[in-house]
Design a protein around this motif. Structure first.
Motif, PDB file in Angstrom:
ATOM      1  N   LEU A 113      -5.293   2.879   8.808  1.00 31.73           N
ATOM      2  CA  LEU A 113      -4.840   2.027   8.505  1.00 31.73           C
ATOM      3  C   LEU A 113      -3.877   0.770   9.166  1.00 31.73           C
ATOM      4  CD1 LEU A 113      -5.767   0.504   5.910  1.00 31.73           C
ATOM      5  CD2 LEU A 113      -3.044   0.140   4.776  1.00 31.73           C
ATOM      6  N   ALA A 138      -6.921  -1.096   0.347  1.00 33.09           N
ATOM      7  CA  ALA A 138      -6.973  -2.036   1.055  1.00 33.09           C
ATOM      8  C   ALA A 138      -7.384  -2.611   1.525  1.00 33.09           C
ATOM      9  CB  ALA A 138      -5.807  -1.578   1.854  1.00 33.09           C
ATOM     10  N   GLY A 156      -1.333   5.529   7.544  1.00 27.01           N
ATOM     11  CA  GLY A 156      -0.997   4.320   6.934  1.00 27.01           C
ATOM     12  C   GLY A 156      -1.256   4.115   9.069  1.00 27.01           C
ATOM     13  N   LEU A 174       2.533  -6.814   9.581  1.00 20.54           N
ATOM     14  CA  LEU A 174       1.575  -5.864   9.530  1.00 20.54           C
ATOM     15  C   LEU A 174       3.235  -4.977   8.957  1.00 20.54           C
ATOM     16  CD1 LEU A 174      -0.509  -4.537  10.616  1.00 20.54           C
ATOM     17  CD2 LEU A 174      -0.708  -4.917   9.333  1.00 20.54           C
ATOM     18  N   VAL A 200       1.219  -7.446   4.996  1.00 20.68           N
ATOM     19  CA  VAL A 200       0.766  -6.109   4.115  1.00 20.68           C
ATOM     20  C   VAL A 200       2.445  -5.117   4.676  1.00 20.68           C
ATOM     21  CG1 VAL A 200      -0.392  -4.066   4.570  1.00 20.68           C
ATOM     22  CG2 VAL A 200      -1.741  -6.607   4.564  1.00 20.68           C
ATOM     23  N   ARG A 214       5.286   2.128  -4.851  1.00 18.47           N
ATOM     24  CA  ARG A 214       4.476   1.117  -4.953  1.00 18.47           C
ATOM     25  C   ARG A 214       5.115   0.096  -6.249  1.00 18.47           C
ATOM     26  NH1 ARG A 214       0.394   4.086  -5.389  1.00 18.47           N
ATOM     27  NH2 ARG A 214      -0.439   3.630  -8.142  1.00 18.47           N
ATOM     28  N   GLY A 239      -5.153   3.727   1.308  1.00 20.16           N
ATOM     29  CA  GLY A 239      -5.549   2.909   2.590  1.00 20.16           C
ATOM     30  C   GLY A 239      -6.889   2.045   2.471  1.00 20.16           C
ATOM     31  N   SER A 268       3.064  -0.699   4.750  1.00 20.27           N
ATOM     32  CA  SER A 268       1.748  -0.060   3.913  1.00 20.27           C
ATOM     33  C   SER A 268       2.862   1.433   4.311  1.00 20.27           C
ATOM     34  CB  SER A 268       1.094  -0.331   4.636  1.00 20.27           C
ATOM     35  OG  SER A 268       0.292   0.722   4.762  1.00 20.27           O
ATOM     36  N   ASP A 269       2.926   2.120   3.134  1.00 18.54           N
ATOM     37  CA  ASP A 269       3.643   3.296   3.519  1.00 18.54           C
ATOM     38  C   ASP A 269       2.680   4.290   4.805  1.00 18.54           C
ATOM     39  OD1 ASP A 269       3.444   6.454   1.539  1.00 18.54           O
ATOM     40  OD2 ASP A 269       4.634   5.974   3.211  1.00 18.54           O
ATOM     41  N   VAL A 302       1.007  -0.876   0.321  1.00 15.65           N
ATOM     42  CA  VAL A 302      -0.003   0.171  -0.157  1.00 15.65           C
ATOM     43  C   VAL A 302       0.493   1.369   0.044  1.00 15.65           C
ATOM     44  CG1 VAL A 302      -2.059   1.657   1.100  1.00 15.65           C
ATOM     45  CG2 VAL A 302      -1.437  -1.253   1.062  1.00 15.65           C
ATOM     46  N   ASP A 303       1.280   2.214  -0.393  1.00 17.57           N
ATOM     47  CA  ASP A 303       1.398   3.527  -1.190  1.00 17.57           C
ATOM     48  C   ASP A 303       0.813   3.952  -2.057  1.00 17.57           C
ATOM     49  OD1 ASP A 303       3.808   4.869  -1.726  1.00 17.57           O
ATOM     50  OD2 ASP A 303       5.067   3.877  -0.565  1.00 17.57           O
ATOM     51  N   THR A 343      -0.867  -4.736  -5.067  1.00 10.67           N
ATOM     52  CA  THR A 343      -1.012  -2.980  -4.525  1.00 10.67           C
ATOM     53  C   THR A 343      -2.258  -2.537  -4.152  1.00 10.67           C
ATOM     54  OG1 THR A 343      -0.809  -2.100  -6.860  1.00 10.67           O
ATOM     55  CG2 THR A 343       1.407  -3.067  -6.252  1.00 10.67           C
TER      56      THR A 343
END
Lengths: 962, 165
Positions: free
Chosen positions: A892, A866, A889, A907, A878, A843, A863, A880-881, A836-837, A859
């Motif tokens: 999220l 996602a 993030g 995560l 996951v 990504r 959020g 994530s950014d 996730v970005d 991808t």
């Protein structure tokens, strides 16, 4: 309602009263012929008011003016009667007269017996000061720490001692009862004045034995008392000395306000050189000037270019019209002294109320300013002056303790600077305590400690302009509630101006107001929307943006709250002007997804106070200076407009109010974050520090600083050639030198060079570069992929030059033996990873790395996307950014942890944020690990670790009962 | 309405105008001038009875739609031919846009029929209430029925809905 002639009388009477007030303040310090001249001037002014009032049947006004006339005549006869009491009573009478003029229709029914009685008292003959002793003398005064033993009050009722919140004072006043008979001031009145200073808790009177029915005593009666007063010792003594002067000591005379000689009357000009003209007439002249301009424009159109004679006439008409318009504009200008004139009285009253010695100095009263601006400045300046007197300037005692002269100075200055006028309010008081500002900002949760640490001095001082902010230890009648400074800021901003604050602790504070000279003509940008033309004031306009789908730097995106525009990494709410004006708010994504005009579109980025947003218009016409006409009073409820104007073709155009549009849109705005730091979750600025170097080939290169372990400076004679490679011993460790494309170009032996040692490399390698240029922060959004070059993360334009950004991990693998690490990820291979970005570049990069190592990758850009994917599909991890728009993030991760289905899902936070604090924050929000962009090897290791160490899902489900 | 105490024989001059085939009139003492129609600038967000701004010799006037106010239906753009501009004492800088300005009509008090105040509880629509508020009487001339309008109530009536918000 007053008839027109009466209006003229009222205006003239007000001017006279302003002059009288000014002269009274000067009279306190004047003597001899100077004083006599002032009294004569005031006498004439009041006489004029009386005459005019009589003509119009304003009996009460006439009566009061007549009594004032009598007092002035008496003051002319007797210099002894020109004391503070005279000034006070006449000022009060002036105020009462002004109040009658303000309500002229009801003035005849007004009650003025009180002020008439006070004026009559002044006319009662008193013995000369030379012949009679003062009727009351302050014998002694001292603070006490305990009630005297003789006090009749019960000690248990009071808190005494140094710890008492309210101090006690003991004083002794000698009263000459005989003198009171002549002066008319009774002992009771004296006692009443003293009790205004506090609560008398104990007292006694020593009186000689005498039959008062026969005669007053020859010797004074001694009044001893203990009083509980909130005033500090200095202020209390000053006030008490005013009531009962200390014999032989000069009274603390109120400071004489100083005015520039040029501005002596509210008219500001010698009477013989000016006439009174109504504002309506001036506005009519302005309108006619505007019409003349239109006629000139039309004449031009009908004059052929090949007819020189009419052309010359038109030219002359042009010149005369422009000069006429300029001259009419000048009629709106008034000297700023008209505004400053009310402050001497205000400062005098405040200094007496607060028990402080304050001198007001004024400079630049002759500077002229548009009447509209002058009128709007009155309240803000009044507040600043009151604030300076109350909080800025110390009490006399405090100043003396600090080694300062007892007289506090308040300086008002007006000056021209370019097309602006600057008004400064400067005091030589205690200055602003920065620590107190910080404490208050934290207490009121206006700023976090981190934010406070990043503020420079200017921004820290500007916090006092926030609503509700006050560092005042206590609220007084004068100020301290924290509701004034933000209003000052708002009012000044409405005028197109700004405020600067400068302060030195212990030395004083200066407020500088920067204002435009006139509001009558403003530069604007003409735009169209919904078929009509509108004007956007240039002061609100930041830039114009053309939004083209092929231009990636500027994008329109949709959120649940509405459209936003992504502009250079920052998000701005986007509003379509035609829809805002029609519906009064901004439509949401769902409501108008179908009928949004397609790209490309024109967007004006505007500022409304502290808020910025993009305003979509149909087209952009031209820049034009316009004459502002006020809105019809019935339309002032429409806050989306600030006025109207007539364009060159004679049609009316409305002037937009960007603040009003922001308010009616009901959109949320992002804070004023520094463009170089990502501070709030609404910001998506991702930046990375890179080390700029020059390769041995001379080409520039950027290396992410987060990937650099160490820089070593060497001389090339240290380099050894061995088995086809080049080596260097660093800290007794043989280190292989590599270059991105295999060929290493060793500089000549005499040249120094540098070796960049990478972080987290399993082998001892270093990159040889010829020069370290420096470090730079680049926006990750600005980084572009270089197709065909797999050895770099991308390229960025740095200092005008395209610079590759190194992918150190690939270099290591490309240049030499593979590092010792798992050739595949074993149990982790084949796992499903969700990346996730919001930045497509990252990504793609991360996905590519993971796919190469056998992961199945999906991808998501946001959020929300996602979460939707997680609800439908199974993932093993996951990545994530953190800093993403709409849903960051951290949010999220929290949402994922709240779902029973994904509570145990590993995560991994992947961000440019580094440091213990960033890691701690990630872990506290539910992440299992935190990696910095972009250390490929470390990232892969961590992913493997997290997946391999994850509890077996079926076992976890059995345990949770899911 | 005329300021002098009206008697049966008092005759006042009224400026008449047409909305469709209905004739209305306002006291001539309230009228500053009659002007040919000028380009209007609409004011988005203003009440529906406000047609927009017009520039007359450098001064801006707010133009109201009397059809919206009196008949509850807006007039179309094509129906505007003239502007009746009112004096400042009637209201701040405003005018009404009409299809046609009629003649100056001398109307005697005896010819005016003033409707009685309502005593019933009929629930009127906002438009009907507004119209009733503006109409102060009807004058029966030879072949003409003229509805008399109180011009000082036009501006407040146009913004009455906004005032209630």
């Amino acid at each position: 309602m007053a008839v027109p002639q009466q209006n003229e009388f009222l205006a003239e009477a007000r001017d006279h009263l302003t002059d009288v007030c000014d002269q009274l303040l000067r009279l306190e310090r004047a003597s001899g012929d100077s004083a006599r001249g002032r009294i004569e001037q005031m006498l004439r002014a009041v006489h004029s008011i009386k005459g005019g009032a009589g003509f119009f049947g304003l009996r009460t006004v006439e009566q009061l003016a007549h009594r004032m006339e009598n007092v002035f005549e008496a003051a002319l006869e007797s210099a002894a009667s020109r004391d503070s009491r005279l000034i006070d009573v006449l000022l009060a009478a002036t105020d009462r007269l002004a109040a009658l003029l303000d309500d002229i229709d009801n003035s005849n029914a007004a009650e003025i017996s009180g002020v008439l009685a006070r004026l009559d008292e002044l006319l009662t003959p008193r013995p000369s000061e030379v012949q009679s002793a003062p009727s009351a003398e302050l014998v002694s005064m001292e603070p006490v720490s305990a009630l005297p033993a003789s006090a009749s009050a019960e000690p248990s009722k009071f808190a005494v001692g140094p710890a008492a919140a309210v101090p006690y004072y003991q004083f002794e006043i000698a009263l000459e009862l005989g003198a009171y008979q002549a002066s008319g001031v009774t002992p009771r009145e004296l006692v009443e004045r003293v009790t205004q200073l506090g609560e008398v808790v104990a007292g006694s009177i020593d009186s000689p034995e005498v039959d008062l029915a026969v005669s007053p005593p020859e010797h004074p009666v001694i009044w001893r008392a203990t009083i509980k007063s909130p005033l500090d010792a200095g202020a209390f003594q000053t006030q008490l000395a005013t009531i009962a002067p200390v014999p032989g000591a000069p009274q603390a005379a109120p400071a004489e306000p100083t005015l520039a000689d040029a501005a002596t009357t509210s008219a500001g000009r010698p009477a013989s050189g000016s006439i009174r003209i109504s504002v309506e007439l001036v506005d009519q002249l302005m309108n006619l000037a505007g019409e003349l301009v239109l006629v000139r424009n039309q004449s031009r159109r009908f004059t052929a270019a090949d007819q020189p004679l009419p052309g010359q006439v038109i030219q002359r008409l042009d010149a005369v019209t422009s000069e006429f318009q300029e001259t009419v504009l000048q009629t709106r200008m008034q000297p700023v002294g008209n505004l400053f004139n009310k402050f001497p009285r205000l400062v005098r009253d405040l200094s007496r109320q607060l028990g402080k010695q304050i001198e007001l100095r004024i400079e630049g009263a002759e500077i002229e300013l548009d009447k509209t601006i002058l009128d709007a400045l009155s309240d803000p300046l009044t507040h600043l002056v009151r604030n300076a007197c109350d909080h800025g300037l110390e009490s006399t005692a405090e100043r003396e303790r600090g080694g300062k002269p007892p007289l506090g100075i308040l300086q008002l200055t007006a000056s021209h600077l370019g097309d602006q006028i600057w008004i400064t309010i400067q005091d030589n008081g205690r200055g602003i305590d920065r620590e107190r500002i910080r404490r208050k900002a934290l207490e009121q949760r206006l700023r976090t400690p981190d934010e406070l640490a990043r503020l420079d001095d200017r921004d820290l001082l500007a916090l006092i302009l926030l609503p509700g902010f006050s560092t005042a230890a206590q609220v007084t009648d004068v100020s301290g509630r924290g509701v004034g400074m933000d209003v000052v800021k708002t009012n000044v901003a409405r005028l197109g101006g700004g405020i600067d604050i400068d302060s030195r602790l212990g030395a004083g504070t200066t407020f500088t107001l920067r204002l435009p000279l006139t509001l009558a003509i403003i530069p604007t940008l003409l735009v169209t929307a919904a078929g009509e033309r509108f004007a956007i004031p240039q002061k609100d306009l930041e830039e114009l943006v053309f939004v083209d789908p092929e231009q990636p730097l500027v994008r329109v995106e949709r959120t649940p709250e509405g459209e936003v525009i992504r502009l250079r990494g920052r998000l701005l709410p986007l509003m379509r002007l035609s829809q805002v004006l029609q519906s009064g708010d901004c439509p949401s994504k769902r409501q108008n997804a179908v009928d949004q005009p397609a790209l490309p579109l024109f967007c004006a980025v505007v500022r409304a106070g502290s808020r910025r947003y993009g305003l979509v218009v149909d087209s952009i016409l031209t820049s034009e200076e316009i004459v502002v006409k006020p809105l019809h009073s019935c339309l002032r409820r429409l806050t989306t407009y600030s006025g109207a104007t007539v364009l060159g073709d004679g049609r009316v155009a409305l002037i937009l109010n960007t603040e009003g549009i922001a308010s009616v849109s009901r959109r949320r705005f992002h804070g004023e974050a520094d463009a170089n730091t990502a501070q709030s979750s609404g910001e998506t600025i991702e930046r990375q520090m890179v080390l700029l170097v020059r390769q041995t080939s001379g080409e520039p290169l950027a290396i992410p600083l987060a990937l650099v372990r160490r820089l070593v400076m060497i001389t090339c004679d240290q380099i050894e050639s061995l088995s086809g490679g080049y080596y260097l011993t660093i800290d007794d460790v043989p280190t292989r030198l590599i270059a991105p494309r295999g060929e290493i170009d060793i500089p000549t032996r005499a040249q120094p060079a540098f070796v960049v040692l990478p972080r987290n490399s399993a082998t001892d390698v270093g990159f040889l570069v010829s020069e370290i240029v420096g470090t730079k922060e680049i926006a990750l959004d600005d980084m572009q992929a270089l197709p065909g070059d797999a050895l770099v993360l991308g390229a960025a334009v740095i200092d005008g030059q395209i610079t590759p950004v190194a992918d150190l991990g690939r270099w290591v693998r490309h240049a030499g033996p593979m590092p010792t690490m798992p050739t595949s990820h074993g149990a982790a291979a084949g796992s499903r990873v969700l990346v996730v970005d919001d930045t497509q570049f990252f990504r793609d990069v991360v996905a590519r790395h993971l796919v190469e190592h056998g992961y199945h990758v999906s991808t998501a850009e946001q959020g929300e996307d996602a979460l939707a994917l997680l609800a439908r599909e199974e993932f093993d991890l996951v990545v994530s950014d953190l800093e993403m728009p709409v849903m960051d993030g951290w949010t999220l991760a929290t949402a994922i942890r709240q779902e029973s289905r994904t509570r145990e899902l590993p995560l991994l936070a992947l961000s440019t944020l580094a440091g213990e604090e960033a890691v701690a924050k990630s872990l506290s929000h539910g992440f299992d690990a935190h990696e910095v962009k972009l250390d490929r090897d470390s990232l892969l290791q961590t992913i493997q670790r997290l997946i391999v160490s994850r509890p077996v899902r079926s076992a976890a489900k059995e345990c949770s009962g899911a | 309405m005329p300021k002098t105490t009206p008697t049966e024989s008092t005759v006042d001059l009224y400026c008449s105008f047409w909305l469709g085939d209905l004739c209305f009139a306002v006291p001539s003492t309230a009228v500053r001038e009659v002007h040919a129609a000028a380009p209007l600038t609409p004011v988005p967000g203003a009440p529906s009875a406000v047609r927009g701004y017009v520039n007359l010799r450098g001064q801006l006037f707010l133009v109201l739609d009397p059809s919206e106010l009196l008949l509850g239906a807006p007039s179309s753009a094509g129906q505007i031919a003239e502007l009746i501009v009112f004096r400042p004492e009637v209201g701040e800088a405003f005018a009404i846009s009409v299809g046609q300005v009629g003649e100056m009509l001398p109307i005697a008090q005896a010819q005016i029929h003033v409707p009685k105040a309502r005593t019933d509880d009929v629930d009127l629509s906002v438009a009907a209430q507004r119209s009733e508020c503006l109409i102060v009487g009807h004058a029966t001339l030879d072949s003409l029925l003229v509805t008399l309008v109180e011009p000082q109530r036009l501006l407040p009536a146009a913004f009455a809905d906004t005032a209630r918000d």
